[in-house]
Write an enzyme that holds these catalytic residues in place. Structure first.
Site, PDB file in Angstrom:
ATOM      1  N   GLY A 101       0.410   5.893  -5.055  1.00  0.00           N
ATOM      2  CA  GLY A 101       0.087   5.418  -6.402  1.00  0.00           C
ATOM      3  C   GLY A 101      -0.732   6.447  -7.161  1.00  0.00           C
TER       4      GLY A 101
ATOM      5  N   GLN B 202      -3.694   4.809 -13.311  1.00  0.00           N
ATOM      6  CA  GLN B 202      -4.924   5.129 -14.052  1.00  0.00           C
ATOM      7  C   GLN B 202      -5.988   5.738 -13.141  1.00  0.00           C
ATOM      8  OE1 GLN B 202      -7.272   1.853 -15.397  1.00  0.00           O
ATOM      9  NE2 GLN B 202      -8.301   3.035 -16.995  1.00  0.00           N
TER      10      GLN B 202
ATOM     11  N   ILE C 194       5.924   6.056  -7.139  1.00  0.00           N
ATOM     12  CA  ILE C 194       7.310   5.667  -7.428  1.00  0.00           C
ATOM     13  C   ILE C 194       7.758   6.270  -8.767  1.00  0.00           C
ATOM     14  CG2 ILE C 194       6.761   3.480  -8.606  1.00  0.00           C
ATOM     15  CD1 ILE C 194       9.077   2.218  -6.940  1.00  0.00           C
TER      16      ILE C 194
ATOM     17  N   TYR D 210      -3.413 -11.773  -8.689  1.00  0.00           N
ATOM     18  CA  TYR D 210      -4.046 -10.476  -8.414  1.00  0.00           C
ATOM     19  C   TYR D 210      -5.358 -10.676  -7.640  1.00  0.00           C
ATOM     20  CZ  TYR D 210      -6.407  -6.044  -9.617  1.00  0.00           C
ATOM     21  OH  TYR D 210      -7.068  -4.856  -9.587  1.00  0.00           O
TER      22      TYR D 210
ATOM     23  N   LYS E  57      -6.319  -9.586  -3.859  1.00  0.00           N
ATOM     24  CA  LYS E  57      -7.448  -8.682  -3.573  1.00  0.00           C
ATOM     25  C   LYS E  57      -8.399  -9.322  -2.557  1.00  0.00           C
ATOM     26  CE  LYS E  57      -6.485  -4.997  -5.897  1.00  0.00           C
ATOM     27  NZ  LYS E  57      -6.105  -3.787  -5.145  1.00  0.00           N
TER      28      LYS E  57
HETATM   29  N1  SER Z   1      -8.994  -4.000 -14.438  1.00  0.00           N
HETATM   30  C1  SER Z   1      -8.403  -5.040 -13.632  1.00  0.00           C
HETATM   31  C2  SER Z   1      -7.622  -5.993 -14.440  1.00  0.00           C
HETATM   32  O1  SER Z   1      -8.016  -6.238 -15.552  1.00  0.00           O
HETATM   33  C3  SER Z   1      -9.483  -5.769 -12.896  1.00  0.00           C
HETATM   34  O2  SER Z   1      -9.630  -5.173 -11.658  1.00  0.00           O
HETATM   35  O3  SER Z   1      -6.669  -6.515 -13.969  1.00  0.00           O
END
Ligand code: SER
Length: 320
Positions: A10, A14, A37, A144, A148
């Site tokens: 990756g 960013q 990728i 997400y 995590k």
């Molecule tokens: N910057 C991320 C998001 O906004 C948070 O870890 O998904």
């Protein structure tokens, strides 16, 4: 650390772009193998080895580890909070499967260290939102955040069961001008600088008083490398460390931009991302990171705005 050979999965995201450049400076260009990728990011061109690699393709990753003599992996590929909500099962699959595969390969290939980023998204609406403690109520409501938190538990499991040295940080929103962010709830705080320079106007998808923890990318990259280089006995936590820097609202970041561009205007049109932000901390207690391995941040909001506007002006070739 100088004999390490690092694989970045990756590398064109960013964080990946800047981390790859910083690690190449520290360890030598050929000791940091960048993969993604996507096509090679223009800022990585000519700085060291790059290969196209899908983070879901375990045999290809294993072959790369063997071919390049890899000793450390930074797994940065992920779908972030807003993108994840659009296709939850895909986000779960990409975020979790990639991690479990890497953890397993790291044990099998006896890698010295693994880095995997966590996030403030592990917290949820039942978490105390001001100065959120390292250990607290953790009930994430985004896929997400769930991925995590589950990932942190898996990292801890591998460290305790197999002795794998896997390290992690709960990043706040990261603000940068080099690599492009994508799909995050905190990314308004990057877009706002581009639109301030290009259009003099920004419509924010969060409401004016939505405070979130944020950090300038230079601090995040330095902190990541400092964590990875710290002696293991200093990395006392087996879950990811909270790290904090600044906390601001859309109204406050707009005001810091108006110091440079007085005519800049902001208005607000909150969308589904408002609910995500409302479930996240406003600020972070990172005293464990500060005490254990010496974390400190350098950039406050105004210093960050100065840097962002200066660098983006050049990048966008504008004279404002
Ligand atoms: N910057 C991320 C998001 O906004 C948070 O870890 O998904």
């Amino acid at each position: 650390m100088k004999n390490e050979k690092v694989l970045i999965l990756g590398a064109c995201g960013q964080i990946g772009v800047e981390l790859t450049i910083a690690l190449r400076k520290a360890y030598g260009n050929n000791n940091v193998v960048a993969t993604d990728i996507q096509a090679e990011h223009h800022l990585l061109k000519g700085t060291g080895p790059f290969y196209n690699l899908n983070v879901m393709d375990a045999p290809a990753i294993l072959a790369m580890i063997k071919k390049e003599g890899i000793t450390q992996i930074y797994l940065l590929a992920a779908l972030l909070s807003a993108t994840g909500e659009k296709d939850p099962m895909r986000a779960w699959d990409i975020n979790m499967k990639s991690l479990l595969q890497v953890l397993d390969m790291a044990v099998q290939e006896k890698l010295t260290r693994v880095y995997w980023p966590s996030s403030i998204a592990v917290f949820g609406p039942t978490t105390p939102r001001d100065n959120t403690p390292q250990q607290t109520i953790v009930e994430p409501r985004t896929v997400y955040g769930i991925s995590k938190y589950a990932g942190e538990l898996w990292c801890q499991y591998y460290r305790q069961r197999y002795g794998l040295d896997v390290r992690s940080l709960r990043y706040p929103g990261l603000i940068s001008w080099k690599g492009e962010p994508g799909g995050g709830t905190t990314d308004y705080a990057v877009d706002i600088y581009y639109e301030a320079l290009q259009k003099g106007h920004f419509t924010c998808f969060l409401s004016e008083n939505t405070y979130l923890p944020m950090m300038y990318m230079d601090d995040a990259i330095r902190g990541t490398i400092e964590l990875m280089e710290a002696p293991l006995e200093k990395v006392k936590l087996t879950m990811a460390y909270n790290i904090g820097a600044i906390s601001f609202s859309p109204k406050e970041i707009a005001a810091s931009i108006q110091k440079h561009i007085p005519d800049f205007k902001i208005d607000y049109a909150p969308d589904f991302r408002q609910q995500i932000a409302d479930g996240w901390p406003k600020s972070i207690d990172d005293s464990a990171a500060r005490a254990d391995w010496g974390w400190q941040h350098n950039f406050d909001l105004n210093r960050m705005s100065n840097e962002m506007l200066m660098h983006l002006k050049d990048k966008l070739e504008l004279a404002v």
